[in-house]
Scaffold this motif. Structure first.
Motif, short mmCIF file in Angstrom:
data_model
loop_
_atom_site.label_atom_id
_atom_site.label_comp_id
_atom_site.label_asym_id
_atom_site.label_seq_id
_atom_site.Cartn_x
_atom_site.Cartn_y
_atom_site.Cartn_z
N GLN A 92 0.84 -1.25 0.04
CA GLN A 92 -0.03 -0.18 -0.07
C GLN A 92 0.94 1.09 -0.08
OE1 GLN A 92 -1.13 -2.20 2.81
NE2 GLN A 92 -2.65 -2.91 1.62
N GLY A 93 2.24 1.23 -0.06
CA GLY A 93 3.10 2.27 0.05
C GLY A 93 3.49 2.80 1.32
N VAL A 94 3.54 1.83 2.24
CA VAL A 94 3.70 2.21 3.46
C VAL A 94 5.05 2.02 3.99
CG1 VAL A 94 3.16 2.09 6.07
CG2 VAL A 94 1.33 2.34 4.44
N PRO A 95 6.01 3.03 4.16
CA PRO A 95 7.48 2.71 4.46
C PRO A 95 7.52 1.87 5.76
CG PRO A 95 6.86 5.08 4.83
CD PRO A 95 5.60 4.47 4.45
N VAL A 96 8.39 0.86 5.36
CA VAL A 96 8.88 0.03 6.62
C VAL A 96 10.06 0.43 7.27
CG1 VAL A 96 9.25 -2.33 7.38
CG2 VAL A 96 7.47 -1.79 5.74
N VAL A 97 10.25 0.91 8.71
CA VAL A 97 11.56 0.90 8.96
C VAL A 97 11.86 -0.21 9.78
CG1 VAL A 97 12.63 2.50 10.74
CG2 VAL A 97 10.72 3.43 9.33
N ARG A 98 13.28 -0.52 9.41
CA ARG A 98 13.82 -1.54 10.26
C ARG A 98 14.98 -1.16 11.25
NH1 ARG A 98 13.64 -6.43 6.30
NH2 ARG A 98 11.55 -6.28 5.15
N ARG A 99 14.71 -1.47 12.22
CA ARG A 99 15.89 -1.14 13.39
C ARG A 99 17.01 -2.26 13.38
NH1 ARG A 99 13.25 1.09 18.57
NH2 ARG A 99 15.15 1.97 18.71
#
Length: 60
Positions: free
Chosen positions: A42-49
């Motif tokens: 859906q275009g939502v950015p995913v932040v990976r820590r």
């Protein structure tokens, strides 16, 4: 697959919508690959820590 006898104009409209959704998802994924960021369909950015460094005890 089940055979459905719908008029061609209805099938064309449904296929066009489906194809447009797939093309939009493809564009989003290609942009994510180029920018090295993860994005959902859906275009939502995913932040990976990143994992935190483990502290080691120094022997005195």
């Amino acid at each position: 697959m089940v055979e459905v006898n719908l008029p061609r104009h209805i099938l064309d409209r449904a296929e066009r919508r489906w194809a447009q959704k797939l093309e939009a998802q493809t564009r989003i994924w290609k942009l994510a690959e180029r920018s090295h960021h993860s994005v959902t369909d859906q275009g939502v950015p995913v932040v990976r820590r990143r994992e935190r460094r483990k502290l080691t005890k120094e022997v005195a």
